[in-house]
Design a protein around this motif. Structure first.
Motif, PDB file in Angstrom:
ATOM      1  N   GLU A 193      -9.129  -2.662  11.743  1.00 34.57           N
ATOM      2  CA  GLU A 193      -7.915  -2.087  12.317  1.00 34.57           C
ATOM      3  C   GLU A 193      -7.007  -1.441  11.286  1.00 34.57           C
ATOM      4  OE1 GLU A 193      -6.148  -5.410  14.282  1.00 34.57           O
ATOM      5  OE2 GLU A 193      -7.865  -5.697  15.638  1.00 34.57           O
ATOM      6  N   ALA A 194      -7.071  -1.890  10.051  1.00 34.86           N
ATOM      7  CA  ALA A 194      -6.132  -1.392   9.039  1.00 34.86           C
ATOM      8  C   ALA A 194      -6.852  -1.038   7.747  1.00 34.86           C
ATOM      9  CB  ALA A 194      -5.046  -2.433   8.776  1.00 34.86           C
ATOM     10  N   GLY A 195      -8.082  -0.557   7.876  1.00 38.52           N
ATOM     11  CA  GLY A 195      -8.870  -0.252   6.688  1.00 38.52           C
ATOM     12  C   GLY A 195      -8.225   0.761   5.775  1.00 38.52           C
ATOM     13  N   ASP A 196      -7.418   1.662   6.343  1.00 39.66           N
ATOM     14  CA  ASP A 196      -6.782   2.684   5.522  1.00 39.66           C
ATOM     15  C   ASP A 196      -5.659   2.133   4.656  1.00 39.66           C
ATOM     16  OD1 ASP A 196      -5.210   2.151   7.777  1.00 39.66           O
ATOM     17  OD2 ASP A 196      -4.382   4.178   7.832  1.00 39.66           O
ATOM     18  N   ARG A 197      -5.229   0.879   4.906  1.00 39.15           N
ATOM     19  CA  ARG A 197      -4.171   0.264   4.092  1.00 39.15           C
ATOM     20  C   ARG A 197      -4.739  -0.692   3.043  1.00 39.15           C
ATOM     21  NH1 ARG A 197       1.060   0.214   6.439  1.00 39.15           N
ATOM     22  NH2 ARG A 197       1.744  -1.032   4.634  1.00 39.15           N
ATOM     23  N   ILE A 198      -6.044  -0.872   3.009  1.00 34.54           N
ATOM     24  CA  ILE A 198      -6.644  -1.843   2.095  1.00 34.54           C
ATOM     25  C   ILE A 198      -7.078  -1.134   0.816  1.00 34.54           C
ATOM     26  CG2 ILE A 198      -8.577  -3.430   1.764  1.00 34.54           C
ATOM     27  CD1 ILE A 198      -8.383  -3.885   4.879  1.00 34.54           C
ATOM     28  N   SER A 199      -6.537  -1.612  -0.316  1.00 34.99           N
ATOM     29  CA  SER A 199      -6.859  -0.971  -1.601  1.00 34.99           C
ATOM     30  C   SER A 199      -7.507  -1.925  -2.596  1.00 34.99           C
ATOM     31  CB  SER A 199      -5.580  -0.396  -2.222  1.00 34.99           C
ATOM     32  OG  SER A 199      -4.673  -1.430  -2.575  1.00 34.99           O
TER      33      SER A 199
END
Length: 293
Positions: A193-199
C-alpha cells in the motif's frame, strides 16, 4: 532471491545495542570480521561508540573488512515542543561521512529501552510531524536520506501511528518487518500500500506467539527478545518472500538489512554465536536456481 550486493548486516544481530544494560557487547573487531567471513556487502554503523567517531577512520575500518557503509539507526526525541532535535540530527549526519547514507530515525520516548511509551497529545503529534520533515530536509542538504523506523517502545509503533506519519509528513519509512508486526501493522500490506514511501528495509522474522504476548502486555519487549522473538528468516511467521516480492514490484532498489535483534549473556566461542543465525538468513535470501534460470 536478492543479489548479494544489496544485502547488508547490522551490529544488533550480534547483540550490539544502544540500550544500557542490554547484554554482553561484542567488539567491533569480532563483529566486522564475522560479517566479512559471511560475505555481506555492507553494514549499518551500530550505536555511538561501536565504530570510530571520525568519518574517515570509520570508512577505512569498514573498507579493511570489505564492507560498505549503509548509514545508521539514530533514536531522537522528536515530539517534545521544548526540545529541538535538529542540532543533534545535524551532528550525527555530519559524522556519517560520504553522501548516500541513510539515517534510520526512531522517534524515541526520551527514556532508556523499549518496554514502554507515552501517549502523545495533539501538540506533541504536530511537533513530531514537523520535526520529521525538518530532519528529512537536514539529511537531504547533506546528501543523505532520512527514514522513519516504526519501532516497538517508541512514539511511532502501531498502525494508527504509521498512518498518521504517512498522512502528515513527507518522511520516507524504514520497513522493519518485525517491529511492524509486533506493533500491529502487517508489513506485507504496508509494502503493497505504501511502497513508494519505503526507502530502507530491515528484514526480520518473528515468532507470532511472542509478538502477541508483547502486544497484549504479557511480556516486556526486551524479555521477548531474550526469549527469541526474532527468528532466522524463513523460520518464523512473517511472509518474507512475499514482502520482498511486493517491494521489488514497486521498484524498490535499496538495501535489505538483516536484523535479528539478540541479547547475549557472554562471549560466544570462536566460530559460534549470532553469526550462525545471520548465515541462515543469507542462505534464505540466496537466489534459487529456478529464479536464475
Amino acid at each position: 532471491m536478492i543479489p548479494a550486493r544489496r544485502v547488508a548486516a547490522a551490529p544488533i544481530s550480534w547483540g550490539v545495542c544502544e540500550v544500557p544494560g542490554w547484554g554482553h557487547q561484542l567488539s567491533a573487531g569480532r563483529v566486522l570480521a564475522e560479517m566479512r567471513e559471511l560475505g555481506v556487502a555492507a553494514t549499518e554503523f551500530g550505536p555511538e561508540g561501536f565504530l570510530p567517531a571520525d568519518p574517515g577512520e570509520r570508512a577505512r575500518l569498514l573498507g579493511s573488512h570489505g564492507l560498505r557503509p549503509v548509514g545508521g539507526f539514530v533514536p531522537l526525541v522528536l515530539h517534545d515542543p521544548d526540545r529541538d532535535p535538529l542540532p543533534e540530527a545535524a551532528r550525527v549526519l555530519d559524522a556519517f561521512g560520504d553522501a548516500g547514507a541513510t539515517v534510520v530515525l526512531a522517534a524515541a520516548t526520551g527514556l532508556d529501552g523499549y518496554d514502554g511509551r507515552p501517549a502523545l497529545d495533539d501538540r506533541a503529534w504536530t511537533t513530531l510531524l514537523r520535526n520529521l520533515d525538518r530532519v528529512t530536509a537536514c539529511a537531504a542538504e547533506r546528501g543523505h536520506r532520512a527514514a522513519l523506523h516504526p519501532h516497538v517502545g517508541t512514539v511511532v509503533e502501531d498502525r494508527a501511528d504509521v498512518e498518521r506519519v504517512l498522512d502528515g509528513s513527507q518522511v520516507p519509512l524504514c520497513l522493519d518487518t518485525g517491529h511492524l508486526l509486533i506493533g500491529g501493522t502487517d508489513p506485507l500490506d504496508l509494502a503493497r500500500e505504501a511502497g513508494d514511501r519505503i526507502s530502507h528495509v530491515h528484514l526480520k522474522d518473528v515468532d507470532a506467539a511472542l509478538a502477541e504476548a508483547v502486544q497484549t502486555g504479557r511480556t516486556p519487549y526486551t524479555q521477548a527478545v531474550r526469549d527469541g522473538i526474532y527468528r532466522p528468516l524463513g523460520r518464523g511467521d512473517i511472509d518474507v518472500r512475499g514482502i520482498i516480492g511486493a517491494l521489488e514490484k514497486t521498484g524498490y532498489d535499496g538495501w535489505y538489512v538483516l536484523e535479528q535483534d539478540t541479547v547475549l549473556t557472554g562471549e560466544p566461542a570462536p566460530g559460534a554465536g549470532p553469526r550462525d543465525d545471520v548465515r541462515a538468513c543469507l542462505d534464505f535470501l540466496a537466489p534459487r536456481e529456478e529464479e536464475d534460470a
